[in-house]
Design an enzyme around this catalytic site. Structure first.
Site, PDB file in Angstrom:
ATOM      1  N   VAL A  96     -55.994  -5.756   8.903  1.00  0.00           N
ATOM      2  CA  VAL A  96     -57.192  -5.497   9.990  1.00  0.00           C
ATOM      3  C   VAL A  96     -58.486  -4.774   9.345  1.00  0.00           C
ATOM      4  O   VAL A  96     -59.159  -4.672  10.211  1.00  0.00           O
ATOM      5  CB  VAL A  96     -56.633  -4.981  11.308  1.00  0.00           C
ATOM      6  CG1 VAL A  96     -55.610  -5.887  11.909  1.00  0.00           C
ATOM      7  CG2 VAL A  96     -55.883  -3.560  11.000  1.00  0.00           C
ATOM      8  N   HIS A 112     -53.637 -10.840  12.222  1.00  0.00           N
ATOM      9  CA  HIS A 112     -53.230  -9.834  13.094  1.00  0.00           C
ATOM     10  C   HIS A 112     -54.543  -9.084  13.647  1.00  0.00           C
ATOM     11  O   HIS A 112     -54.535  -8.049  14.106  1.00  0.00           O
ATOM     12  CB  HIS A 112     -52.730  -8.870  12.317  1.00  0.00           C
ATOM     13  CG  HIS A 112     -51.196  -9.191  12.198  1.00  0.00           C
ATOM     14  ND1 HIS A 112     -50.126  -8.298  11.297  1.00  0.00           N
ATOM     15  CD2 HIS A 112     -50.405 -10.322  12.681  1.00  0.00           C
ATOM     16  CE1 HIS A 112     -49.004  -9.207  11.248  1.00  0.00           C
ATOM     17  NE2 HIS A 112     -49.042 -10.096  11.750  1.00  0.00           N
TER      18      HIS A 112
HETATM   19  N1  APR Z   1     -49.912  -3.280  -4.823  1.00  0.00           N
HETATM   20  C1  APR Z   1     -48.963  -4.388  -4.732  1.00  0.00           C
HETATM   21  N2  APR Z   1     -47.876  -4.162  -3.615  1.00  0.00           N
HETATM   22  C2  APR Z   1     -48.018  -2.909  -3.088  1.00  0.00           C
HETATM   23  C3  APR Z   1     -48.758  -1.924  -3.519  1.00  0.00           C
HETATM   24  C4  APR Z   1     -49.783  -2.246  -4.582  1.00  0.00           C
HETATM   25  N3  APR Z   1     -50.593  -1.116  -5.029  1.00  0.00           N
HETATM   26  N4  APR Z   1     -48.521  -0.732  -2.609  1.00  0.00           N
HETATM   27  C5  APR Z   1     -47.570  -0.972  -1.835  1.00  0.00           C
HETATM   28  N5  APR Z   1     -47.392  -2.365  -2.024  1.00  0.00           N
HETATM   29  C6  APR Z   1     -46.024  -3.131  -1.319  1.00  0.00           C
HETATM   30  C7  APR Z   1     -45.014  -2.429  -0.880  1.00  0.00           C
HETATM   31  O1  APR Z   1     -43.997  -2.315  -1.882  1.00  0.00           O
HETATM   32  C8  APR Z   1     -44.846  -2.987   0.399  1.00  0.00           C
HETATM   33  O2  APR Z   1     -43.532  -4.102  -0.070  1.00  0.00           O
HETATM   34  O3  APR Z   1     -46.793  -3.540  -0.382  1.00  0.00           O
HETATM   35  C9  APR Z   1     -45.773  -3.818   0.813  1.00  0.00           C
HETATM   36  C10 APR Z   1     -46.359  -3.154   2.158  1.00  0.00           C
HETATM   37  O4  APR Z   1     -45.601  -3.254   2.930  1.00  0.00           O
HETATM   38  P1  APR Z   1     -45.943  -2.807   4.763  1.00  0.00           P
HETATM   39  O5  APR Z   1     -46.543  -1.603   4.584  1.00  0.00           O
HETATM   40  O6  APR Z   1     -44.799  -3.479   5.583  1.00  0.00           O
HETATM   41  O7  APR Z   1     -47.135  -3.571   4.948  1.00  0.00           O
HETATM   42  P2  APR Z   1     -47.244  -5.080   5.578  1.00  0.00           P
HETATM   43  O8  APR Z   1     -46.028  -6.072   5.041  1.00  0.00           O
HETATM   44  O9  APR Z   1     -48.760  -5.729   5.504  1.00  0.00           O
HETATM   45  O10 APR Z   1     -46.686  -5.185   7.138  1.00  0.00           O
HETATM   46  C11 APR Z   1     -46.905  -6.195   8.164  1.00  0.00           C
HETATM   47  O11 APR Z   1     -46.530  -4.948   9.880  1.00  0.00           O
HETATM   48  O12 APR Z   1     -46.957  -3.164  11.045  1.00  0.00           O
HETATM   49  C12 APR Z   1     -47.190  -4.279  10.916  1.00  0.00           C
HETATM   50  O13 APR Z   1     -49.003  -5.591  11.922  1.00  0.00           O
HETATM   51  C13 APR Z   1     -48.691  -4.536  10.805  1.00  0.00           C
HETATM   52  O14 APR Z   1     -49.818  -6.386   9.358  1.00  0.00           O
HETATM   53  C14 APR Z   1     -48.647  -5.514   9.368  1.00  0.00           C
HETATM   54  C15 APR Z   1     -47.335  -5.972   9.507  1.00  0.00           C
END
Ligand code: APR
Ligand code: ZN
Length: 237
Positions: A96, A112
């Site tokens: 977002v 989202h």
């Molecule tokens: N490069 C690639 N991947 C990365 C990096 C990086 N520099 N840093 C972290 N990650 C990976 C992590 O290993 C993890 O698998 O990115 C992922 C982030 O996961 P989440 O924190 O769960 O985020 P996301 O999947 O976007 O969450 C989905 O959950 O809270 C809700 O609505 C919110 O859009 C969000 C949704």
């Protein structure tokens, strides 16, 4: 190796990992909290009903933080990919923070929602945060004066533009997922849907554990380091 040329219809799904190298926190850090809050306390319609002022304080803070962040090499690589593929490229993001658009991507579906808008509970109008009086605890709608909410899709709500996304999953040749833990549905199911509808799938993620086994090509590491190399190789081949 999956080959990508100018005629490849490519869809990319990104999550918080793509913005991590811009200094924005992902959602599922080891402490399970998002900027010190359990997500249920800030990211549900119930939380907003209970304490809209607190939810607004939280999202105003996220908005300021996102505005100060800069697109990183991963965002910029995806912008180059769109420049090259043109209309054959679509980007779906769970983020977002607006960083994809600021990096230059045009075909962006913010499923989202966006920190950059308030949404009116009464008249349904979206207003850019810049045009809103943010002083009151619950900022008023510039159109009708009722209370606004952040234009964010919360847990339990339907993500935006799902029909369009559905068509993209059906029609793409290659589906790539970047920086998402794949635990929040419906986005978590997109890679499987694209795969069984016939797309080749690839993933770029820091951690391997969360990647489904049916992903055709997996690149483990930081998106800001891996994506520029991948994209430049496709463009130059
Ligand atoms: N490069 C690639 N991947 C990365 C990096 C990086 N520099 N840093 C972290 N990650 C990976 C992590 O290993 C993890 O698998 O990115 C992922 C982030 O996961 P989440 O924190 O769960 O985020 P996301 O999947 O976007 O969450 C989905 O959950 O809270 C809700 O609505 C919110 O859009 C969000 C949704
Ligand atoms: Zn209104």
């Amino acid at each position: 190796m999956i080959t990508i040329d100018k005629d490849t219809k490519m869809v990319v799904l990104t999550g918080a990992g793509v913005s991590a190298e811009s200094g924005l926190k992902t959602f599922r850090d080891s402490d399970g909290l998002w900027e010190n809050h359990p997500v249920t306390e800030v990211a549900t319609p119930q939380a907003y009903q209970r304490d809209p002022a607190m939810v607004w304080r939280f999202y105003k803070e996220r908005w300021k933080q996102a505005r100060q962040a800069q697109p990183n090499p991963a965002h910029k690589a995806l912008a180059r990919l769109e420049d090259w593929l043109g209309d054959n490229f679509k980007l779906i993001t769970q983020n977002v923070d607006g960083l994809h658009s600021r990096a230059g991507n045009k075909n962006v579906i913010e499923m989202h929602g966006s920190l950059e808008n308030g949404l009116c509970n009464s008249c349904g109008k979206r207003s850019p945060m810049d045009s809103i009086d943010l002083e009151p605890e619950i900022p008023p709608c510039p159109n009708c004066g009722s209370g606004l909410r952040p234009d964010i899709v919360w847990f339990g709500e339907m993500p935006y533009r799902m029909q369009e996304i559905d068509r993209l999953l059906q029609s793409c040749d290659v589906f790539m997922v970047v920086g998402t833990s794949g635990v929040v549905f419906p986005a978590a199911g997109f890679v499987m849907t694209a795969a069984y509808l016939g797309a080749k799938t690839l993933a770029v993620n820091l951690e391997a554990g969360e990647m489904p086994h049916f992903v055709d090509e997996f690149h483990q590491g930081k998106a800001g380091e891996l994506l520029p190399t991948l994209v430049d190789a496709w463009i130059q081949q």
